[in-house]
Design an enzyme around this catalytic site. Structure first.
Site, short mmCIF file in Angstrom:
data_model
loop_
_atom_site.label_atom_id
_atom_site.label_comp_id
_atom_site.label_asym_id
_atom_site.label_seq_id
_atom_site.Cartn_x
_atom_site.Cartn_y
_atom_site.Cartn_z
N ASP A 182 -13.15 105.87 18.64
CA ASP A 182 -12.36 104.67 18.40
C ASP A 182 -12.60 104.14 17.00
OD1 ASP A 182 -14.62 102.67 18.51
OD2 ASP A 182 -14.80 103.54 20.52
N VAL A 183 -11.83 103.18 16.60
CA VAL A 183 -11.86 102.69 15.22
C VAL A 183 -13.24 102.14 14.85
CG1 VAL A 183 -10.80 101.08 13.59
CG2 VAL A 183 -9.40 102.17 15.34
#
Length: 402
Positions: free
Chosen positions: A267-268
């Site tokens: 994820d980011v």
């Protein structure tokens, strides 16, 4: 010049007249000494400046020579460390001061050689041992040290008359020199299409044959690319992003012209290791849950971290999509207010690590993936991409049965 002139010459004179010396000697015979001692016959009074007595020099002490040591060659130069000649002592090796350092190995008192490690005894010459980059992961499994298979194997089925000699294919792939490759074949460490080969005359087709050395597969297809990307925080795990956010393609210089796949996602907000390759079969196996490829994460949470939470995570935690657990749990570091934990799990569910720690009441502050299967991040700089070594590729393929 007369005899009298020669006697009075300043060059021949010693500063003492003969008659005075004789008279002093005759007068002093038997006379008491000013120091309280008497002079015997033939003795002289040295307190009045007479001749010094002769003293024999002390014998020089010979240097002890160890009979077990070989004598140094006589070169005519002063010995090292001789204070009379002013020569500087020769620089000694680090082990020169140890007892028995100069003795021949095997003689009494000589230094014993360092024992070979178990890995060196078991594996001998390592496959891809000459690589200058990539991590050294050793062999996948212990090779057979026998000089051939236990039973007769019909190796004629593997022979391709139009192919290339097996040892030449191995040497061109960077396994080792051709001579060492021949030794590996004779020792039964090489497999072709799942069958052990011990004959040196076998020819194979590099395009279709699958070759393993000590369990490491030799990747003969030069068009396949294997990379490791250390993803920074804020980068999207996609090759393109319609919203214009930073993505993987902003860091990749694709000089091969092939499409690269990112193995799995981060994820980011998560940092760390992300594999990139154009090997579709490898990418599918690494992400498939049936192969259970382990992934290692470093998790930072707020402390203090009570005991029993680790056992709870290993036993299993109920989530919205089922029960999930970690394979291993280890406390790495603890500072006031923060705790660093290492967890290993093989699940590939979305945001699985963050959801597990949220379920036990400790939200994740920072999350970094440091290892996927046998491939580790090491000291790779964040935001950088490096190519995997051939030994690393072999271990990665072996982890999913390729």
């Amino acid at each position: 010049m007369t005899q009298a002139g020669r006697q009075g010459s300043p060059r021949k004179s010693s500063g003492r007249k003969g008659p005075e010396r004789n008279s002093a000697g005759s007068a002093g015979r038997g006379a008491p000494s000013p120091r309280g001692g008497g002079f015997g016959a033939g003795q002289r009074d040295f307190s009045k400046g007479g001749d010094r007595p002769y003293k024999a020099p002390k014998p020089r002490e010979e240097r002890f020579v160890d009979p077990d040591e070989s004598p140094a060659p006589q070169t005519g130069r002063p010995a090292a460390g001789d204070w009379k000649s002013g020569a500087k002592p020769a620089a000694r090796k680090p082990g020169a001061r140890k007892p028995g350092a100069g003795k021949t190995p095997g003689t009494p008192g000589a230094l014993k050689p360092k024992p070979r490690s178990a890995a060196a005894k078991a594996y001998g010459t390592r496959a891809f041992g000459g690589e200058r980059f990539g991590q050294n992961l050793g062999a996948v499994r212990k090779p057979s040290r026998k000089r051939g298979p236990s039973g007769p194997v019909p190796q004629s089925e593997l022979h391709d008359a139009d192919g290339v000699r097996l040892q030449k294919v191995m040497a061109q792939a960077g396994v080792a020199s051709r001579r060492v490759c021949e030794e590996m074949i004779a020792e039964g460490r090489v497999e072709v299409d799942g069958q052990v080969v011990t004959e040196l005359g076998v020819r194979v087709d590099p395009k279709t044959s699958v070759i393993h050395v000590d369990g490491l597969r030799i990747q003969l297809d030069e068009s396949l690319v294997y990379m490791v990307f250390n993803k920074p925080k804020g980068v999207v795990s996609t090759m393109e992003d319609p919203d214009g956010r930073p993505c993987i393609s902003d860091f990749v210089r694709n000089t091969h012209g092939e499409r690269l796949f990112h193995v799995g996602r981060l994820d980011v907000a998560t940092e760390g290791l992300l594999l990139l390759t154009n090997d579709g079969e490898l990418a599918n196996r690494l992400t498939h849950p049936s192969y259970e490829v382990p992934k290692t994460y470093l998790v930072q949470v707020r402390g203090p971290f009570p005991q029993g939470i680790g056992a709870q995570l290993k036993a299993g935690v109920e989530l919205e999509d089922g029960i999930a657990s970690v394979d291993s749990f280890r406390l790495v570091d603890s500072t006031p207010g923060h705790v660093l934990i290492e967890v290993v799990l093989h699940s590939g569910k979305n945001r699985i690590v963050r959801r597990l720690f949220d379920a036990v009441g400790f939200p994740v502050l920072r999350l970094v993936r440091v290892k996927v299967g046998p491939i580790g991040l090491g000291d790779q700089r964040q935001g950088s991409i490096r190519n995997l070594g051939k030994q690393e590729v072999g271990h990665l393929l072996a982890s999913v049965g390729l």
